[in-house]
Design an enzyme around this catalytic site. Sequence first.
Site, PDB file in Angstrom:
ATOM      1  N   HIS A 435       0.819  -1.220   0.000  1.00 31.88           N
ATOM      2  CA  HIS A 435       0.000   0.000   0.000  1.00 31.88           C
ATOM      3  C   HIS A 435       0.853   1.270   0.000  1.00 31.88           C
ATOM      4  CE1 HIS A 435      -3.685   2.095   0.106  1.00 31.88           C
ATOM      5  NE2 HIS A 435      -4.379   1.220   0.815  1.00 31.88           N
ATOM      6  N   ARG A 436       2.138   1.154   0.338  1.00 27.85           N
ATOM      7  CA  ARG A 436       3.015   2.320   0.277  1.00 27.85           C
ATOM      8  C   ARG A 436       3.311   2.706  -1.159  1.00 27.85           C
ATOM      9  NH1 ARG A 436       7.828  -0.223   3.726  1.00 27.85           N
ATOM     10  NH2 ARG A 436       7.470  -1.734   2.037  1.00 27.85           N
TER      11      ARG A 436
END
Length: 462
Positions: A435-436
């Site tokens: 998700h980064r």
Amino acid sequence: MPTEILMPALSPTMEEGTLAKWLVKEGDTVFSGDLLAEIETDKATMEFEAVDEGVVGKILIAEGTEGVKVNTPIAVLLEDGESADDIDASTEPKQGDADSHAEPATPKAETLPAKGYGDDAGAAQQAKGGDAAPASSGGSGASGDRVFASPLARRIAADKGLDLSQIQGSGPNGRIVKADVESAKPGQKPAAAASSTEKAAQEPKAETGKSPIAEPAAPGAQAEQIRKMYADRDYEEVKLDGMRRTIAARLTEAKQTIPHFYLRRDIKLDALLKFRSQLNKQLEARGVKLSVNDFIIKASALALQAVPDANAVWAGDRVLKLKPSDVAVAVAIEGGLFTPVLRDAESRSLSSLSAQMKDLAKRARDKKLAPHEYQGGSFAISNLGMFGIDNFDAVINPPHGAILAVGAGVKKPVVNAEGEVEVATVMSVTLSVDHRVIDGAMGAELLKQIADALENPMVMLA
């Protein structure tokens, strides 16, 4: 003065290794570029070359010793006019230079690489060039740290009255070489030393009155605790080799530090299976047989081009967006797995990808891959469909942004566009996303592009 030969770092992630085999013996004369030893790293068994010339005065670490820490003295090299009497007791490896589990082991003749989770560029070049780690040392800096310098650099420094601890080395791993001492001036401070003072001033100080976070038990203590739990049971203790230790460390890092999220969908394979059958008949004369996995690789590569922001890796404090589609594919081998990388997959033909994948998979199982062949990429594929697995969640291979878990194609009843029930071959896939690097909508678009290409395979030839 006698020169210590240190345990080299033959890959960027190597912290310790096994001295598998000595290729020289005490009393042998060696020259720069001569092979000294075979060292088993966390990736492979590599040959270690001499950087300096001289006579092997003493071998400090016996061949077959495991758990030898990087930069531990493993042998002593004597210069002209020196003898074994010149070897100081300080060259003996200190207790603790190798882990407590270090013990002689039968050296392996074959290459023993660790899984491609990691991943780790430049190891092959370092191993062949002999510059992977400083091979000589002596003296200590003001801080008590060992100063790494070549014998020639030491002689020049002594003639010029220079303090080696005040010179910034430009050689491998900061080793001080001839050019460094020739350009140095008496009394100068290395750039690293100057900047470290500034960094120390900027670093936040620990708050007082707060209890430190409890550290987990050391592996040895944890093992002892678990042994006691099973003291009354019959079991076999399996010692971890370098590959399994690396896999354990990398997967623990991945699950603890990467914020995974998962996207799932079914993909109809009937059009792809029919198209593949037709292509294989036409390619039979050329000895080419395409697999479903070849199409998945190509579809993933094209999807990364269609969603370029998803073709990225996490780089600590930033994201690196790649232009080519370099797709890694997990290959199971005895004791672990590798993820060889197919570079520029978006511009390659299906037959070319198929041939390269077969070659990489064969050499991965034979443990013959070079480091550059299993490092890099931004995206990985793990296919367990051939084992009858319907679906699963794969762990992201750092620093990749995503990995596609592929299940088996299974015949299921589905509702077609006309609202009628029919039987179709359906494959379940799960995209694990960092998700980064990739947000939910972007990950969904990437998976849609992969599914569209597989359900309409003709577009992969356009």
